[in-house]
Design an enzyme around this catalytic site. Structure first.
Site, PDB file in Angstrom:
ATOM      1  N   HIS A  81     -13.367  41.981  79.982  1.00  0.00           N
ATOM      2  CA  HIS A  81     -12.996  40.793  79.011  1.00  0.00           C
ATOM      3  C   HIS A  81     -13.530  39.466  78.672  1.00  0.00           C
ATOM      4  O   HIS A  81     -13.266  38.316  79.149  1.00  0.00           O
ATOM      5  CB  HIS A  81     -11.286  39.979  79.107  1.00  0.00           C
ATOM      6  N   HIS A  85     -18.915  41.573  76.310  1.00  0.00           N
ATOM      7  CA  HIS A  85     -17.287  42.560  75.757  1.00  0.00           C
ATOM      8  C   HIS A  85     -17.688  41.983  74.103  1.00  0.00           C
ATOM      9  O   HIS A  85     -17.579  42.483  72.849  1.00  0.00           O
ATOM     10  CB  HIS A  85     -16.233  42.320  75.875  1.00  0.00           C
ATOM     11  N   HIS A 134     -11.937  36.714  70.427  1.00  0.00           N
ATOM     12  CA  HIS A 134     -10.561  37.561  70.759  1.00  0.00           C
ATOM     13  C   HIS A 134     -10.296  37.788  72.122  1.00  0.00           C
ATOM     14  O   HIS A 134      -8.894  37.987  72.628  1.00  0.00           O
ATOM     15  CB  HIS A 134     -10.621  39.517  69.974  1.00  0.00           C
ATOM     16  N   ASP A 135     -10.690  37.738  73.220  1.00  0.00           N
ATOM     17  CA  ASP A 135     -10.767  37.262  74.635  1.00  0.00           C
ATOM     18  C   ASP A 135     -11.128  36.366  75.255  1.00  0.00           C
ATOM     19  O   ASP A 135     -11.369  36.376  76.391  1.00  0.00           O
ATOM     20  CB  ASP A 135     -11.595  38.601  74.996  1.00  0.00           C
TER      21      ASP A 135
END
Length: 230
Positions: A81, A85, A134-135
């Site tokens: 993550h 990514h 998103h991470d």
């Protein structure tokens, strides 16, 4: 909530030849994020996002600074993550949206695509920025672990979509910084619609909701196949 150290980081100096190669591969599934350096990842992200940002009237300097701050807040020690990514997911979302069309069919058309659902420049930008954000700040632990150990972040978000809530809150704190303010030229209503779309996209990555989302997609595709509106 996040480190602002990258606000003053210089933008990467990547050769024009390499930028052209990145731009070409960013348009299809040949793109290989794990094979890129940190500087190349930043430039690839900007190349992908630039046309969407321009369509949504986003200051490009704010976009560059936001990308620098996002990259600086991904944990490089996290084997999965991480920012690689994030850019990989961004590029995949871009290819899918581009293949799906721009959502320009007239009202009442019987042929529907993803482009008709993610309609308008601000909605498409929201999906893509959610993809790369998103991470952000992911510690490399699962929600279940954080909840079981009553980690501070689990207590803060009451054991519900713990990491996803943190990622979304971190992203929006960044995006409201004066030097990262992508919505500086937008109306209040435009910002609220953008925020709602991006929040739904980030919170939707909670794996606890996976099967509910799959079921909803199957239902949606069934309606599309029959020619009815989404």
């Amino acid at each position: 909530m996040y480190s602002a150290a990258a606000l003053d980081a210089p933008w990467p100096d990547v050769s024009s030849e390499r930028l052209a190669a990145l731009a070409a591969t960013a348009e299809d599934w040949a793109f290989c994020a794990p094979g890129l350096s940190r500087d190349e990842l930043l430039c690839a992200a900007f190349l992908i996002l630039r046309p969407y940002a321009e369509a949504a009237d986003v200051p490009l300097d704010a976009l560059r600074t936001l990308l620098l701050v996002l990259e600086g807040n991904y944990c490089a020690r996290n084997a999965y993550h991480n920012f690689t990514h994030a850019v990989d997911v961004l590029q995949c979302a871009h290819v899918v949206l581009r293949a799906a069309g721009g959502g320009d069919l007239p009202p009442g058309a019987v042929t529907w695509s993803l482009g008709d659902i993610v309609r308008g420049p601000h909605a498409r930008l929201a999906v893509l920025l959610a993809a790369i954000a998103h991470d952000v700040g992911h510690p490399g632990l699962t929600n279940a672990f954080l909840v079981a150990h009553e980690a501070p972040v689990a207590l803060l978000y009451n054991d519900c979509a713990v990491l996803e809530s943190m990622h979304a809150a971190t992203f929006f704190a960044m995006a409201r910084h004066p030097r990262c303010n992508i919505g500086a030229r937008w109306s209040r209503d435009t910002w609220r619609a953008f925020r709602a779309t991006a929040l739904a996209a980030i919170l939707g990555t909670d794996m606890a909701q996976h099967f509910r989302h799959v079921s909803a997609l199957e239902s949606l595709f069934g309606r599309m196949a029959s020619g009815s509106a989404p």
